[in-house]
Design a protein around this motif. Sequence first.
Motif, PDB file in Angstrom:
ATOM      1  N   GLY A   1      55.057 109.610  33.568  1.00 45.15           N
ATOM      2  CA  GLY A   1      54.382 108.334  33.639  1.00 45.15           C
ATOM      3  C   GLY A   1      55.328 107.192  33.350  1.00 45.15           C
ATOM      4  N   ASP A   2      54.807 105.997  33.488  1.00 47.30           N
ATOM      5  CA  ASP A   2      55.566 104.783  33.213  1.00 47.30           C
ATOM      6  C   ASP A   2      54.641 103.846  32.455  1.00 47.30           C
ATOM      7  OD1 ASP A   2      58.073 102.968  34.205  1.00 47.30           O
ATOM      8  OD2 ASP A   2      56.221 101.798  34.189  1.00 47.30           O
ATOM      9  N   GLN A   3      55.131 103.245  31.381  1.00 52.92           N
ATOM     10  CA  GLN A   3      54.252 102.434  30.550  1.00 52.92           C
ATOM     11  C   GLN A   3      53.586 101.304  31.333  1.00 52.92           C
ATOM     12  OE1 GLN A   3      57.215 101.248  27.646  1.00 52.92           O
ATOM     13  NE2 GLN A   3      57.257  99.171  28.452  1.00 52.92           N
ATOM     14  N   GLY A   4      54.235 100.849  32.404  1.00 52.65           N
ATOM     15  CA  GLY A   4      53.667  99.774  33.199  1.00 52.65           C
ATOM     16  C   GLY A   4      52.515 100.194  34.092  1.00 52.65           C
ATOM     17  N   THR A   5      52.383 101.502  34.344  1.00 54.27           N
ATOM     18  CA  THR A   5      51.329 101.972  35.253  1.00 54.27           C
ATOM     19  C   THR A   5      50.253 102.783  34.547  1.00 54.27           C
ATOM     20  OG1 THR A   5      52.610 103.973  35.811  1.00 54.27           O
ATOM     21  CG2 THR A   5      52.934 102.031  37.206  1.00 54.27           C
ATOM     22  N   VAL A   6      50.329 102.901  33.222  1.00 53.86           N
ATOM     23  CA  VAL A   6      49.356 103.701  32.480  1.00 53.86           C
ATOM     24  C   VAL A   6      47.918 103.220  32.702  1.00 53.86           C
ATOM     25  CG1 VAL A   6      48.538 104.329  30.170  1.00 53.86           C
ATOM     26  CG2 VAL A   6      50.957 104.539  30.733  1.00 53.86           C
ATOM     27  N   PRO A   7      47.623 101.922  32.579  1.00 50.75           N
ATOM     28  CA  PRO A   7      46.229 101.483  32.801  1.00 50.75           C
ATOM     29  C   PRO A   7      45.714 101.848  34.191  1.00 50.75           C
ATOM     30  CG  PRO A   7      47.497  99.753  31.717  1.00 50.75           C
ATOM     31  CD  PRO A   7      48.479 100.793  32.149  1.00 50.75           C
ATOM     32  N   ALA A   8      46.564 101.661  35.205  1.00 49.57           N
ATOM     33  CA  ALA A   8      46.146 101.986  36.577  1.00 49.57           C
ATOM     34  C   ALA A   8      45.937 103.484  36.742  1.00 49.57           C
ATOM     35  CB  ALA A   8      47.188 101.483  37.574  1.00 49.57           C
ATOM     36  N   ALA A   9      46.756 104.296  36.096  1.00 54.87           N
ATOM     37  CA  ALA A   9      46.614 105.751  36.185  1.00 54.87           C
ATOM     38  C   ALA A   9      45.295 106.199  35.576  1.00 54.87           C
ATOM     39  CB  ALA A   9      47.788 106.430  35.491  1.00 54.87           C
ATOM     40  N   LYS A  10      44.919 105.582  34.472  1.00 60.62           N
ATOM     41  CA  LYS A  10      43.645 105.934  33.830  1.00 60.62           C
ATOM     42  C   LYS A  10      42.472 105.495  34.701  1.00 60.62           C
ATOM     43  CE  LYS A  10      45.350 105.853  29.054  1.00 60.62           C
ATOM     44  NZ  LYS A  10      45.262 105.193  27.725  1.00 60.62           N
ATOM     45  N   ARG A  11      42.578 104.310  35.295  1.00 62.23           N
ATOM     46  CA  ARG A  11      41.495 103.829  36.171  1.00 62.23           C
ATOM     47  C   ARG A  11      41.343 104.722  37.391  1.00 62.23           C
ATOM     48  NH1 ARG A  11      43.835  98.727  34.988  1.00 62.23           N
ATOM     49  NH2 ARG A  11      44.885  98.725  37.032  1.00 62.23           N
ATOM     50  N   ALA A  12      42.467 105.319  37.828  1.00 61.75           N
ATOM     51  CA  ALA A  12      42.438 106.180  39.012  1.00 61.75           C
ATOM     52  C   ALA A  12      41.868 107.564  38.707  1.00 61.75           C
ATOM     53  CB  ALA A  12      43.836 106.311  39.598  1.00 61.75           C
ATOM     54  N   GLY A  13      41.556 107.828  37.439  1.00 62.55           N
ATOM     55  CA  GLY A  13      40.977 109.116  37.077  1.00 62.55           C
ATOM     56  C   GLY A  13      41.990 110.217  36.854  1.00 62.55           C
ATOM     57  N   LEU A  14      43.283 109.868  36.734  1.00 59.98           N
ATOM     58  CA  LEU A  14      44.301 110.877  36.472  1.00 59.98           C
ATOM     59  C   LEU A  14      44.244 111.316  35.013  1.00 59.98           C
ATOM     60  CD1 LEU A  14      47.332 109.269  38.355  1.00 59.98           C
ATOM     61  CD2 LEU A  14      45.766 111.041  39.191  1.00 59.98           C
ATOM     62  N   THR A  15      44.677 112.522  34.739  1.00 63.07           N
ATOM     63  CA  THR A  15      44.799 112.983  33.362  1.00 63.07           C
ATOM     64  C   THR A  15      46.095 112.422  32.794  1.00 63.07           C
ATOM     65  OG1 THR A  15      43.608 115.035  33.849  1.00 63.07           O
ATOM     66  CG2 THR A  15      44.964 114.993  31.859  1.00 63.07           C
ATOM     67  N   VAL A  16      45.994 111.599  31.784  1.00 61.67           N
ATOM     68  CA  VAL A  16      47.164 110.963  31.175  1.00 61.67           C
ATOM     69  C   VAL A  16      47.375 111.563  29.795  1.00 61.67           C
ATOM     70  CG1 VAL A  16      48.207 108.800  30.406  1.00 61.67           C
ATOM     71  CG2 VAL A  16      46.746 108.830  32.443  1.00 61.67           C
ATOM     72  N   THR A  17      48.507 112.219  29.602  1.00 61.67           N
ATOM     73  CA  THR A  17      48.842 112.781  28.294  1.00 61.67           C
ATOM     74  C   THR A  17      50.116 112.123  27.799  1.00 61.67           C
ATOM     75  OG1 THR A  17      50.063 114.598  29.331  1.00 61.67           O
ATOM     76  CG2 THR A  17      47.768 115.005  28.776  1.00 61.67           C
ATOM     77  N   SER A  18      50.229 112.004  26.478  1.00 61.40           N
ATOM     78  CA  SER A  18      51.422 111.367  25.920  1.00 61.40           C
ATOM     79  C   SER A  18      51.602 111.784  24.477  1.00 61.40           C
ATOM     80  CB  SER A  18      51.307 109.845  26.001  1.00 61.40           C
ATOM     81  OG  SER A  18      50.285 109.370  25.142  1.00 61.40           O
ATOM     82  N   ALA A  19      52.793 111.549  23.973  1.00 60.87           N
ATOM     83  CA  ALA A  19      53.111 111.768  22.565  1.00 60.87           C
ATOM     84  C   ALA A  19      54.325 110.919  22.227  1.00 60.87           C
ATOM     85  CB  ALA A  19      53.410 113.245  22.299  1.00 60.87           C
ATOM     86  N   PRO A  20      54.402 110.418  21.001  1.00 58.80           N
ATOM     87  CA  PRO A  20      55.596 109.656  20.617  1.00 58.80           C
ATOM     88  C   PRO A  20      56.818 110.563  20.585  1.00 58.80           C
ATOM     89  CG  PRO A  20      54.213 110.089  18.703  1.00 58.80           C
ATOM     90  CD  PRO A  20      53.443 110.543  19.895  1.00 58.80           C
ATOM     91  N   GLN A  21      57.845 110.214  21.339  1.00 65.80           N
ATOM     92  CA  GLN A  21      59.034 111.064  21.386  1.00 65.80           C
ATOM     93  C   GLN A  21      60.340 110.274  21.397  1.00 65.80           C
ATOM     94  OE1 GLN A  21      58.586 113.770  24.706  1.00 65.80           O
ATOM     95  NE2 GLN A  21      57.288 115.142  23.543  1.00 65.80           N
ATOM     96  N   LEU A  22      60.275 108.987  21.719  1.00 59.32           N
ATOM     97  CA  LEU A  22      61.486 108.174  21.803  1.00 59.32           C
ATOM     98  C   LEU A  22      61.528 107.165  20.663  1.00 59.32           C
ATOM     99  CD1 LEU A  22      61.268 107.378  25.601  1.00 59.32           C
ATOM    100  CD2 LEU A  22      63.050 108.763  24.565  1.00 59.32           C
ATOM    101  N   VAL A  23      62.728 106.900  20.156  1.00 58.92           N
ATOM    102  CA  VAL A  23      62.911 105.864  19.144  1.00 58.92           C
ATOM    103  C   VAL A  23      63.939 104.860  19.652  1.00 58.92           C
ATOM    104  CG1 VAL A  23      63.655 105.313  16.799  1.00 58.92           C
ATOM    105  CG2 VAL A  23      62.327 107.398  17.225  1.00 58.92           C
ATOM    106  N   VAL A  24      63.503 103.619  19.826  1.00 60.00           N
ATOM    107  CA  VAL A  24      64.402 102.542  20.220  1.00 60.00           C
ATOM    108  C   VAL A  24      65.022 101.972  18.947  1.00 60.00           C
ATOM    109  CG1 VAL A  24      64.566 100.256  21.275  1.00 60.00           C
ATOM    110  CG2 VAL A  24      63.064 101.998  22.270  1.00 60.00           C
ATOM    111  N   ALA A  25      66.348 101.912  18.896  1.00 62.62           N
ATOM    112  CA  ALA A  25      67.029 101.503  17.665  1.00 62.62           C
ATOM    113  C   ALA A  25      68.353 100.824  17.971  1.00 62.62           C
ATOM    114  CB  ALA A  25      67.276 102.720  16.773  1.00 62.62           C
TER     115      ALA A  25
END
Length: 514
Positions: free
Chosen positions: A253-277
């Motif tokens: 996925g891409d953070q910019g398309t998450v809302p559209a993916a959810k509206r489209a009825g796709l299964t969206v899974t995620s977990a915190p895995q990256l640390v910006v530092a």
Amino acid sequence: MRMALAVAASLVVLSACGGTAVTGSGSGQPKPSGKVGEVLTLAQPAAPKTLDPTKETTSDRFYAALAYQPLIVQNSAGDLQPGLALSWHYVGTGNMTFVLALRPNVKFSDGSALSAQGVVDHFSYLVKAAGQQAPLFAGYEFAATGPLEVTVRSPKPDPDLGKHLSQNFVAGDIVSPTGLSDPAKLGGATFGAGPYQIDAAQTVAGSQYTYVPNPNYYDKAAVHWKKVVVKVMLDPQSTLAAMQTGQVNLSLGDQGTVPAAKRAGLTVTSAPQLVVAVTLADRGGTLVKPLADVRVRQALNYATDRASIAKALYADSGAPTMQLSVPGSAGYDAALEHTYPYDVTKAKALLSQAGYANGFTLDLFTTTGGGLNLVTQAVAQQWGKAGVTVKVNEISNASAYRTTVLGEAKAPAFTSNFSVPVAIEGSYLYLPNALYNPFRNADPVLQKLYNQSAVASPEAKAGVDKQIMAYLVQQAWFVPIVSQDLYYYASRNITGTTTTPTSYVSIYEVQPAT
């Protein structure tokens, strides 16, 4: 997120999670649904430079895992399960001798047989091939101590060897003796013992990779698809469109398309895995003298308004953080999240105590990948309020960026790091020989804690890892800013796309929905 993945893979390392000795007879996969699907189509943001698993990067793990069964399978929960090895364990104390018992009667897709000597030959080739994973095994000795027994001796304690041998690190994806006899063929064909094999006639390098079932795979019930197609799709919007029309079943996925993916009825899974530092590599003050003072490094942490950055730039995909671990991963301690509340007055006071009441000038390097340049601009403005003048140096090309910040510049720089086990994290970020420690700074307190973690029991290790994280936060060698989610999109006709803070979606678990 696609770009964040590319940057992180090129800059640091892809994570995995550990486990203790396991014995079993299955494939390391969940119970099959009993249904075999026609075609599974995946979208990947980049094409592999080669299909040779010893030279592939960890970001190409799906390409490798389909055709090359690893010695140990890491499931989506982070647990280690049997792969080509039925069981494994450390011998004695110190986590320096590791023994694997291989699965009997295994044949590779080319018909050659799995043997202990074949595994030893694989790792000999891997080290000589000098791919991304080769440094992990520098100085390691692999020996065939029986027809189906491999003993690994490491030059230093390695409590995470089981993880290194899983599909998430690619290195444990064993190449057959036939493949090793002609390495030139490994770039465009597959010689593995995995559930599938590449179909060259239906594959267009750089665009589409087609896999069909391996007739010799030892667990026929775990072959869930008649065909698997991996499409290279560079643009997140195009990927989402392909998911919406059913051309693709699974993608990053891409953070910019998450809302559209959810509206489209796709299964969206995620977990915190990256640390910006921000990595303050020059903590000895070789080029930037103020950074040698812990009060200055702490001041930079106090001068960072993490909450506003997370809200403005990451929305629902990121949370402010003050440590290099994410919730649920090794070393994470929720108490550390209160160490550096945003406090410009406190930052100025610390700078004054260190002798920099009038501030100082700092070169800060960044790249466009993952929107790191936007975070850099925000941080530069915030640090300016405390009196630190930041000169932003932006380098778009990820390879050139890494070469610059670790080479001639050796300057403070932004990174997007995968949260990884402490033993691996130290090798890449803060130990004397770590990639992101170009000045080779050493700390006896940290080294002592790291040595304790390397030989500790699983129960004791968790506590020591928290001590390591607390020490890193106290010494402020980094300015962690945001922990970021890694997203996957899946169509409703598939299942098995779970992800956690300590592991990724396992391609072996993806099955047709019942």
